[in-house]
Design a protein around this motif. Structure first.
Motif, short mmCIF file in Angstrom:
data_model
loop_
_atom_site.label_atom_id
_atom_site.label_comp_id
_atom_site.label_asym_id
_atom_site.label_seq_id
_atom_site.Cartn_x
_atom_site.Cartn_y
_atom_site.Cartn_z
N LEU A 91 1.03 -1.24 0.04
CA LEU A 91 0.06 -0.05 0.08
C LEU A 91 0.83 1.30 0.11
CD1 LEU A 91 -3.03 -0.82 2.36
CD2 LEU A 91 -2.63 -1.42 0.04
N MET A 92 2.13 1.30 0.37
CA MET A 92 2.93 2.27 0.42
C MET A 92 3.59 2.43 -0.89
SD MET A 92 4.95 1.88 4.12
CE MET A 92 5.96 3.38 3.77
N ASP A 93 3.49 1.55 -1.81
CA ASP A 93 3.96 1.62 -3.20
C ASP A 93 2.89 2.24 -4.07
OD1 ASP A 93 6.39 0.49 -2.57
OD2 ASP A 93 5.80 -1.59 -3.06
N GLY A 94 1.61 2.07 -3.65
CA GLY A 94 0.40 2.54 -4.36
C GLY A 94 -0.74 1.87 -4.13
N ILE A 95 -1.92 2.61 -4.44
CA ILE A 95 -3.21 2.01 -4.20
C ILE A 95 -4.09 2.45 -5.25
CG2 ILE A 95 -5.30 1.72 -2.71
CD1 ILE A 95 -3.43 2.56 -0.52
N LEU A 96 -4.59 1.67 -5.93
CA LEU A 96 -5.52 2.18 -7.17
C LEU A 96 -6.91 2.31 -6.79
CD1 LEU A 96 -4.69 -0.83 -9.84
CD2 LEU A 96 -4.08 1.54 -9.95
N LEU A 97 -7.41 3.63 -7.23
CA LEU A 97 -8.58 3.98 -6.73
C LEU A 97 -9.75 3.25 -7.01
CD1 LEU A 97 -8.69 7.87 -7.58
CD2 LEU A 97 -7.96 6.64 -5.71
N VAL A 98 -9.63 2.20 -8.09
CA VAL A 98 -10.67 1.37 -8.55
C VAL A 98 -10.80 0.11 -7.46
CG1 VAL A 98 -10.70 2.16 -10.90
CG2 VAL A 98 -9.10 0.12 -10.00
N ASP A 99 -9.65 -0.03 -6.60
CA ASP A 99 -9.77 -0.96 -5.64
C ASP A 99 -10.23 -0.69 -4.28
OD1 ASP A 99 -8.52 -2.79 -7.31
OD2 ASP A 99 -6.51 -2.22 -6.79
N LEU A 100 -10.76 0.85 -4.16
CA LEU A 100 -11.27 1.29 -2.84
C LEU A 100 -12.79 1.38 -3.02
CD1 LEU A 100 -8.64 4.09 -2.36
CD2 LEU A 100 -9.00 1.76 -1.22
N PRO A 101 -13.70 1.30 -2.00
CA PRO A 101 -15.12 1.63 -2.04
C PRO A 101 -15.37 2.85 -2.12
CG PRO A 101 -14.32 1.28 0.13
CD PRO A 101 -13.21 0.88 -0.65
N GLN A 102 -16.46 3.28 -2.83
CA GLN A 102 -17.04 4.44 -3.46
C GLN A 102 -16.84 5.51 -2.33
OE1 GLN A 102 -18.02 4.82 -6.54
NE2 GLN A 102 -17.76 7.17 -6.34
#
Length: 393
Positions: A91-102
């Motif tokens: 998660l420190m490398d990066g998190i895609l927005l599409v993987d997160l709830p609305q």
């Protein structure tokens, strides 16, 4: 403007925030140490690899003060992407927005629109499968919410998939003004029509505000921007506002039952409107009886809230308890204060409000209101009998 995420709304929210930061001294008072920041924050700003990506950031070693916003939301039955011991570095490398709830996506969008680089969300900033991290971070809630510049409330969503932004229902007409001509001089006066129940129905009784954790999040935060089904609401220590009343919500509507009963020094640190329900001029200027009364009102309000996990009953109030401890100057035992122990024992289960008995596992001693799974109420008055003495605590 059929959506609560309109540009007009964000411009209005930015103006509320700007006015508060520049002009409201009480809203800028904080108990959080200078330059303090949560252990972890979500970097949603320019340092992210792309607009579609954010990353988890460790704040230790930061050389500049960190401005951040926090999110209040309902988890619901949905299990969103969480910070775990196994995915910390990922998660420190990066998190895609599409993987997160609305709701998380909308909070990120809001933070960016209001020009904040950092956002705090509980499930992504506290290691969820680490008891050690949870114990450390949950003890810092007074700092997390007290130190944020703004608390974003997902008041229209029952879980994290509901989002902040809502399409306004067709039944909502928005601000409505009508002209009335005076029959004597033909002068035109304008009157605004509004639903007097809108604030309590949409905000106060929203699913979000039935949650125990959210009570202290709302009270500790210097400012709250709430997204409801029909409009945005603003709440800080100096004023309430909404889209229908952008300058200020009519005080007699939002706080019609409040008395002019200010808690010494707490008013500068805490939105104390919910604590002031039963003012009593006989208390005089002694701050301990006033603080005790405020605590009793808080407990009665808090005991009506819902906790998902039984063992969170006292933990979810610990941030507010820390704030009271600084002013009370006494020991705290499972929801009871040593200096006011006899009066703090004058509680009873509110049998008219779905009394449910005690939890299955031990949570607090039987003499504490936290030992029961129901709302409680305090008896007015105090114990004055010479037959009752405190031997030791």
């Amino acid at each position: 403007d059929q959506d609560t995420s309109s540009e007009i709304n964000f411009a209005r929210a930015a103006e509320w925030l700007r006015e508060c930061v520049l002009k409201h001294d009480r809203c800028n008072a904080t108990n959080t140490p200078k330059d303090w920041a949560p252990t972890r924050l979500l970097d949603v700003g320019s340092r992210s690899p792309s607009p579609d990506t954010i990353k988890l950031a460790q704040t230790k070693g930061s050389r500049t003060p960190i401005r951040y916003v926090a999110l209040s939301h309902c988890w619901g039955a949905i299990q969103p992407l969480r910070l775990l011991k196994s995915n910390l570095h990922e998660l420190m490398d990066g998190i895609l927005l599409v993987d997160l709830p609305q709701s998380f996506q909308d909070a990120i969008y809001t933070a960016r629109k209001l020009e904040f680089q950092y956002l705090w969300i509980d499930s992504l900033c506290i290691i969820q499968d680490s008891d050690e991290d949870w114990d450390i971070e949950s003890a810092l809630m007074a700092h997390v919410y007290g130190g944020c510049l703004l608390n974003i409330a997902a008041a229209a969503s029952n879980d994290c998939t509901g989002g902040l932004f809502q399409k306004r229902p067709s039944s909502y007409q928005g601000p409505c003004t009508i002209p009335v001509e005076n029959q004597n001089d033909a002068l035109i006066s304008w009157y605004q029509l509004w639903d007097q129940n809108l604030w309590p129905a949409e905000f106060e009784t929203a699913k979000l505000n039935t949650r125990a954790w959210v009570l202290q999040e709302r009270m500790l935060s210097p400012r709250t921007l709430a997204f409801t089904q029909t409009q945005l609401y603003w709440e800080c220590r100096c004023k309430c506002a909404s889209e229908e009343f952008p300058s200020e919500y009519p005080l007699e509507l939002s706080e019609r039952w409040q008395r002019d009963f200010k808690q010494p020094e707490l008013q500068d640190k805490l939105k104390a409107h919910a604590l002031n329900q039963h003012a009593d001029s006989r208390l005089g200027e002694d701050h301990i009886p006033r603080l005790s009364l405020a605590w009793h009102n808080l407990v009665m309000l808090y005991s009506k809230k819902d906790v998902t996990f039984e063992q969170d009953k006292l933990v979810a109030l610990s941030g507010l308890a820390d704030l009271f401890a600084q002013k009370m100057g006494t020991d705290y035992f499972a929801g009871i204060w040593k200096i006011t122990l006899l009066n703090d024992l004058l509680w009873e289960s509110d049998v008219d409000n779905n009394a449910r008995g005690r939890p299955l596992s031990y949570r607090a001693p039987s003499w504490s209101w936290a030992s029961v799974d129901c709302s409680v109420k305090y008896l007015p008055g105090k114990i004055v009998s010479s037959k009752v003495t405190i031997v030791d605590v």
